[in-house]
Design an enzyme around this catalytic site. Structure first.
Site, PDB file in Angstrom:
ATOM      1  N   ASP A   1     -10.057   0.411   0.345  1.00 49.56           N
ATOM      2  CA  ASP A   1     -10.075   1.869   0.425  1.00 49.56           C
ATOM      3  C   ASP A   1     -11.466   2.346   0.027  1.00 49.56           C
ATOM      4  O   ASP A   1     -12.251   1.583  -0.552  1.00 49.56           O
ATOM      5  CB  ASP A   1      -9.047   2.465  -0.546  1.00 49.56           C
ATOM      6  CG  ASP A   1      -7.617   2.265  -0.049  1.00 49.56           C
ATOM      7  OD1 ASP A   1      -7.431   2.160   1.177  1.00 49.56           O
ATOM      8  OD2 ASP A   1      -6.708   2.230  -0.891  1.00 49.56           O
TER       9      ASP A   1
ATOM     10  N   ARG B   1       0.827  -1.201   0.000  1.00 53.35           N
ATOM     11  CA  ARG B   1       0.000   0.000   0.000  1.00 53.35           C
ATOM     12  C   ARG B   1       0.867   1.259   0.000  1.00 53.35           C
ATOM     13  O   ARG B   1       0.416   2.321  -0.389  1.00 53.35           O
ATOM     14  CB  ARG B   1      -0.885   0.029   1.261  1.00 53.35           C
ATOM     15  CG  ARG B   1      -1.967  -1.010   1.305  1.00 53.35           C
ATOM     16  CD  ARG B   1      -2.653  -0.986   2.666  1.00 53.35           C
ATOM     17  NE  ARG B   1      -3.263   0.282   3.008  1.00 53.35           N
ATOM     18  CZ  ARG B   1      -4.489   0.670   2.638  1.00 53.35           C
ATOM     19  NH1 ARG B   1      -5.229  -0.115   1.904  1.00 53.35           N
ATOM     20  NH2 ARG B   1      -4.954   1.835   3.002  1.00 53.35           N
TER      21      ARG B   1
ATOM     22  N   GLU C   1      -3.778   8.441  17.719  1.00 53.13           N
ATOM     23  CA  GLU C   1      -4.401   7.155  17.382  1.00 53.13           C
ATOM     24  C   GLU C   1      -3.618   6.004  18.021  1.00 53.13           C
ATOM     25  O   GLU C   1      -2.403   5.927  17.895  1.00 53.13           O
ATOM     26  CB  GLU C   1      -4.420   7.018  15.858  1.00 53.13           C
ATOM     27  CG  GLU C   1      -5.163   5.799  15.377  1.00 53.13           C
ATOM     28  CD  GLU C   1      -5.321   5.780  13.855  1.00 53.13           C
ATOM     29  OE1 GLU C   1      -5.552   6.838  13.237  1.00 53.13           O
ATOM     30  OE2 GLU C   1      -5.195   4.683  13.288  1.00 53.13           O
TER      31      GLU C   1
ATOM     32  N   ARG D   1      -0.062   7.464  15.264  1.00 47.32           N
ATOM     33  CA  ARG D   1       0.000   8.709  14.486  1.00 47.32           C
ATOM     34  C   ARG D   1      -0.801   9.804  15.169  1.00 47.32           C
ATOM     35  O   ARG D   1      -1.655   9.511  16.017  1.00 47.32           O
ATOM     36  CB  ARG D   1      -0.479   8.488  13.044  1.00 47.32           C
ATOM     37  CG  ARG D   1      -1.830   7.818  12.936  1.00 47.32           C
ATOM     38  CD  ARG D   1      -2.107   7.387  11.486  1.00 47.32           C
ATOM     39  NE  ARG D   1      -3.400   6.740  11.350  1.00 47.32           N
ATOM     40  CZ  ARG D   1      -3.861   6.201  10.229  1.00 47.32           C
ATOM     41  NH1 ARG D   1      -3.132   6.214   9.126  1.00 47.32           N
ATOM     42  NH2 ARG D   1      -5.046   5.641  10.185  1.00 47.32           N
TER      43      ARG D   1
ATOM     44  N   TYR E   1      -9.408  -5.307   3.196  1.00 47.60           N
ATOM     45  CA  TYR E   1      -8.811  -3.997   3.518  1.00 47.60           C
ATOM     46  C   TYR E   1      -9.051  -3.048   2.334  1.00 47.60           C
ATOM     47  O   TYR E   1      -8.144  -2.698   1.598  1.00 47.60           O
ATOM     48  CB  TYR E   1      -7.316  -4.221   3.760  1.00 47.60           C
ATOM     49  CG  TYR E   1      -6.528  -3.099   4.387  1.00 47.60           C
ATOM     50  CD1 TYR E   1      -7.072  -1.844   4.630  1.00 47.60           C
ATOM     51  CD2 TYR E   1      -5.198  -3.302   4.748  1.00 47.60           C
ATOM     52  CE1 TYR E   1      -6.309  -0.840   5.208  1.00 47.60           C
ATOM     53  CE2 TYR E   1      -4.436  -2.309   5.320  1.00 47.60           C
ATOM     54  CZ  TYR E   1      -4.987  -1.079   5.548  1.00 47.60           C
ATOM     55  OH  TYR E   1      -4.226  -0.094   6.104  1.00 47.60           O
TER      56      TYR E   1
ATOM     57  N   ARG F   1       9.115   5.784  -4.390  1.00 52.76           N
ATOM     58  CA  ARG F   1       9.412   6.529  -5.620  1.00 52.76           C
ATOM     59  C   ARG F   1      10.808   7.093  -5.601  1.00 52.76           C
ATOM     60  O   ARG F   1      11.229   7.626  -4.589  1.00 52.76           O
ATOM     61  CB  ARG F   1       8.451   7.723  -5.726  1.00 52.76           C
ATOM     62  CG  ARG F   1       7.238   7.410  -6.494  1.00 52.76           C
ATOM     63  CD  ARG F   1       6.354   8.648  -6.553  1.00 52.76           C
ATOM     64  NE  ARG F   1       5.035   8.222  -6.166  1.00 52.76           N
ATOM     65  CZ  ARG F   1       4.283   8.836  -5.270  1.00 52.76           C
ATOM     66  NH1 ARG F   1       4.702   9.936  -4.687  1.00 52.76           N
ATOM     67  NH2 ARG F   1       3.101   8.378  -4.983  1.00 52.76           N
TER      68      ARG F   1
ATOM     69  N   ARG G   1      -8.326  -5.429  13.876  1.00 53.96           N
ATOM     70  CA  ARG G   1      -7.713  -4.435  14.734  1.00 53.96           C
ATOM     71  C   ARG G   1      -8.722  -3.317  14.940  1.00 53.96           C
ATOM     72  O   ARG G   1      -9.497  -2.974  14.044  1.00 53.96           O
ATOM     73  CB  ARG G   1      -6.458  -3.846  14.079  1.00 53.96           C
ATOM     74  CG  ARG G   1      -5.348  -4.830  13.911  1.00 53.96           C
ATOM     75  CD  ARG G   1      -4.773  -5.320  15.194  1.00 53.96           C
ATOM     76  NE  ARG G   1      -3.905  -4.332  15.826  1.00 53.96           N
ATOM     77  CZ  ARG G   1      -3.332  -4.528  17.009  1.00 53.96           C
ATOM     78  NH1 ARG G   1      -3.556  -5.642  17.690  1.00 53.96           N
ATOM     79  NH2 ARG G   1      -2.528  -3.596  17.530  1.00 53.96           N
TER      80      ARG G   1
END
Ligand code: UDP
Length: 371
Positions: A354, A170, A304, A278, A352, A174, A247
């Site tokens: 998006d 995910r 979180e 985070r 999972y 680059r 989770r």
């Protein structure tokens, strides 16, 4: 009153289905066990800021049909996601790009960065089999140790060696100075919040909150011809084959009397010693402004914390390892035998997903159902 469809769960999948079915002339009832619409994309206005109450959601897609669909219900700003990783107070740019490699090794060119990664990934001698091997194979051991290992083990409560490798795919890698995280053709945040977007999507549709389908199945089965179930698939079957693992996350939200806490929407804490994964500073999804474009004097932050799900919690992330995927397949077999009930969305399909994938999946289901 008899409905053509009962939709169980008022998240994105349920709302998309309800809209499409209604537009096809079907009579639809949506029920939701929580006291609000919009599932985990729910946002709430606090101090003029749309707070993402169930964690940060940044809409992104390369699918034009999905983008056109969602834009019927809200306009989007042009927010570009560029998170930051904090490792022992050193800040690194995400996704992994030349900015990250420059900070990590002092290199300026892709050739130099690739040379270091190629050297470090030599320790992976065969095809990567788990998240740790996949990560080292992609970005080398230094990046793995500082930016992946601690975060991932906090997020999933499992060793990187015991996690499926798809999770790390995910994260983009680059060798350019482009830190547009998703780099998707279409991306942004709904200008009036996700809750308003879902409210618009549900315009004219019957919605009942605080209704738990699983506690009142017979009644709800009796008032509808077909059911779209977007809750957890194992809960539907009373966990009779065992519980799937998820989770869950908890948030510590704070309103701060300062205009700026971290100058960015998201900072990941990648060191294992910090208990949260985070910190989200919600105002930056809207460039620090209210709906009228005024600067906001305060800020809202959410720390979180991730932990294993129990039956009393909201499930957030399916743990798609082999053991759970196999169990899911057994539940799916049972689900396929059920008449007039269809399972969809992150929890219904134990995937999972998006947001754009959820919409795509719901739209695909609708085109089969209403063809
Ligand atoms: N991840 C990481 N370091 C980071 C952010 C993410 O190692 O700073 C890994 C972690 O394993 C996580 C996965 O990448 O579970 C996917 O992250 P993503 O941001 O896509 O997760 P989400 O936003 O869905 O929680």
């Amino acid at each position: 009153m008899k409905y053509d469809y009962l939709v169980v769960g008022c998240g994105l999948y349920g709302a998309v289905f309800a809209r499409q079915a209604t537009d096809k002339g079907k009579k639809v009832l949506v029920i939701e066990k929580r006291n609000h619409i919009a599932g985990n994309i729910y946002t709430e206005k606090i101090e003029g800021i749309d707070v993402h109450k169930y964690g940060p959601h940044i809409f992104h897609t390369n699918n034009k049909a999905v983008w056109n669909f969602i834009n019927k219900f809200s306009s989007f700003n042009n927010f570009i996601f560029s998170p930051i990783a904090n490792y022992k107070d050193q800040l690194y740019s995400l996704p992994f790009s030349m900015f990250t490699f420059n900070k990590m090794w002092g290199v300026n060119t892709p050739e130099e960065a690739e040379k270091i990664i190629n050297e470090q990934k030599k320790e992976i001698k065969s095809e990567p089999k788990n998240l740790e091997e996949q990560a080292i194979n992609l970005v080398g051991r230094d990046v793995f140790e500082k930016l992946i290992k601690g975060y991932t083990e906090k997020q999933w409560g499992r060793k990187c060696k015991d996690l499926p490798l798809f999770i790390i795919k995910r994260l983009p890698v680059r060798f350019t100075y482009n830190n547009n995280y998703f780099n998707a053709l279409y991306q942004g945040i709904p200008v009036k919040g996700y809750t308003k977007l879902i409210e618009n999507m549900l315009f004219g549709i019957d919605v009942k909150l605080n209704e738990d389908y699983l506690k009142n199945r017979e009644y709800y089965n009796s008032i509808s011809d077909k059911i779209i179930y977007t809750g957890a698939i194992d809960a539907y079957f009373d966990y009779k084959l065992g519980a799937l693992e998820y989770r869950t996350v908890n948030f510590e939200n704070e309103i701060l009397n300062i205009p700026d806490f971290q100058s960015n929407a998201m900072v990941n804490y990648t060191d294992k010693e910090i208990p949260w994964t985070r910190i989200i500073e919600h105002k930056w999804f809207m460039f620090g402004k209210d709906e009228k474009g005024n600067d906001l004097p305060k800020t809202v932050i959410s720390k979180e914390f991730s932990r294993e799900w129990t039956k009393e919690d909201e499930p957030y992330y399916p743990v798609n390892d082999e053991k759970n995927n196999n169990l899911y397949l057994k539940y799916k077999e049972l689900a396929d035998k059920e008449k007039n009930i269809f399972f969809g969305g992150r929890l219904g399909e134990y995937k999972y997903y998006d947001m754009d994938q959820v919409i795509e999946s719901a739209l695909n289901f609708c085109s089969r159902e209403f063809c």
